[in-house]
Design a protein around this motif. Structure first.
Motif, short mmCIF file in Angstrom:
data_model
loop_
_atom_site.label_atom_id
_atom_site.label_comp_id
_atom_site.label_asym_id
_atom_site.label_seq_id
_atom_site.Cartn_x
_atom_site.Cartn_y
_atom_site.Cartn_z
N ARG A 1 -9.05 7.15 -0.02
CA ARG A 1 -8.57 6.78 1.31
C ARG A 1 -9.75 6.67 2.29
O ARG A 1 -9.79 5.77 3.14
N PRO B 1 -4.87 2.28 -1.88
CA PRO B 1 -5.31 2.53 -0.50
C PRO B 1 -5.70 1.27 0.25
O PRO B 1 -5.45 1.15 1.45
N ALA C 1 -2.49 -0.42 1.17
CA ALA C 1 -1.79 0.39 2.18
C ALA C 1 -2.42 0.23 3.56
O ALA C 1 -1.71 0.09 4.57
N HIS D 1 1.48 7.22 3.12
CA HIS D 1 0.80 6.91 1.86
C HIS D 1 0.93 8.10 0.90
O HIS D 1 1.26 7.95 -0.29
N SER E 1 6.51 -0.17 3.37
CA SER E 1 6.59 1.02 2.52
C SER E 1 7.79 0.96 1.58
O SER E 1 7.73 1.46 0.45
#
Length: 403
Positions: free
Chosen positions: A30, A234, A237, A247, A298
């Motif tokens: 991330r 990541p 996202a 996440h 999501s």
């Protein structure tokens, strides 16, 4: 056969190890994504971790079966602690970050093969398959719960800084290292055993060996796709605006689907030695990868992750069962090492290939490539099934007719 108290310690160590490890994986991946690292660099970081886990697994399984698995086991737990410390003292501009991060893979690779070998030490999976399945399901639940807790904790703490995440990881890894020394004094080294097998058990062993090899091929395809979730998701996202905490929840939900698949497989037997079930699971996962490739929220990510998650659960649990059933007692650590290495190898290749295609074709392209790779490997598995398994069925049918 090991005692129930020792098994509980091993299950606890699975949870602590994966809690610590996947908190670190979340923080590094991330952090790189938010630092606008190129997809190829994300792929390099993930591929290096997976490749080191593959090497560590082969090495750990071989050393545990040839020498003393207890030393290998403690070394793995120590490697995890050293990796977390290395990440703590590095940042994303430091050249030492990736080697320290990759040390985590070596630690995990050394840690798990002897542990898996000890869990079913002395068990006959052909005469007592239910007991072996119960041990495996508890093992799978333990490390997945640890992983989910690690991802949720990392997602919640990441906003306060990466060192908060590394501190939480050490909170799990240091007690785990102490437990490793305790367990090392309680287990015995792997030793050859020559059990008496019936004619039926010998045939079952031969079939299990064939399905063990099929599962290793399936692992390559399944983890080729799953690697995108661990190391490249990541990037997707961040691009579609998923918050770090959401996440973490998505990854935890993905693990929930995987654990649910383990439980379903433990309580049912229709999938045992059925190749058609494995193929159906892989086709569903390929559809899930295509859903992820088109995701803009999501919710759609969750649907795609669920479809892919059932395959990760199926491949891991069936592969463990076939590796145990298709190996003698003293070679189970080596079989577990190969099982883990094929998973990590598929992840290493998938992450690197996905990173390259992500740089060339955008952050959605890796998931399309993974779906195509998964379909290709189902063709390879079908050819292997025709060569390895079908002759066994024909031979048994002819023997039945002759009698």
């Amino acid at each position: 056969m090991i005692g129930s108290r020792l098994k509980l310690n091993l299950y606890l160590m699975c949870g602590l190890t994966d809690f610590a490890s996947f908190a670190v994986v979340f923080a590094v991946s991330r952090g790189l994504a938010e630092g606008r690292a190129a997809p190829w660099y994300l792929g390099l970081a993930g591929a290096g971790l997976s490749f080191s886990a593959a090497v560590g697994s082969i090495l750990g399984g071989w050393l545990a079966s040839r020498f003393d698995g207890r030393i290998v086991f403690v070394s793995g737990a120590g490697g995890v602690v050293l990796s977390i410390a290395a990440c703590w003292f590095s940042d994303f501009r430091n050249a030492w970050l990736l080697p320290g991060y990759w040390l985590l893979g070596i630690g995990l690779g050394l840690f798990y093969p002897p542990l898996i070998g000890w869990l079913n030490q002395g068990e006959n999976p052909h005469a007592n398959r239910r007991a072996v399945s119960r041990t495996l399901i508890l093992f799978c639940v333990a490390w997945n719960v640890g992983m989910m807790c690690g991802q949720l904790t990392a997602g919640a703490l990441f906003a306060f800084g990466q060192r908060w995440v590394y501190g939480a990881a050490l909170f799990g890894a240091l007690p785990n290292l102490i437990l490793a020394f305790v367990v090392a004094f309680q287990v015995r080294p792997f030793a050859p055993i020559s059990p008496h097998r019936t004619h039926h058990e010998n045939k079952a062993l031969e079939r299990a060996v064939a399905f063990k090899r099929l599962s290793w091929i399936a692992n390559l395809g399944g983890m080729f796709g799953a690697s995108m979730i661990i190391h490249l998701l990541p990037d997707l996202a961040v691009a579609i605006g998923v918050h770090p905490q959401d996440h973490g929840k998505l990854l935890a939900s993905w693990r929930g689907v995987i654990v649910g698949t383990y439980l379903l497989m433990h309580y049912t037997a229709h999938w045992h030695f059925r190749f058609s079930t494995a193929l159906a699971s892989q086709m569903l996962a390929a559809c899930g990868l295509l859903v992820i490739a088109q995701s803009a929220s999501s919710v759609s990510l969750l649907v795609g992750l669920a479809l892919l998650g059932q395959l990760v659960g199926y491949n891991y649990f069936s592969g463990l069962l076939y590796s145990t059933a298709g190996s003698s007692d003293e070679r189970r650590a080596l079989a577990a090492g190969i099982h883990e290495a094929t998973l990590a190898g598929g992840m290493a290749i998938g992450t690197m290939v996905g990173g390259i295609f992500g740089s060339l074709g955008g952050f959605r392209m890796p998931y399309i490539v993974a779906a195509a790779a998964m379909f290709t490997l189902t063709v390879v598995q079908s050819a292997a099934w025709w060569r390895w398994v079908r002759p066994l069925g024909k031979r048994d049918a002819e023997a039945t007719q002759a009698s």
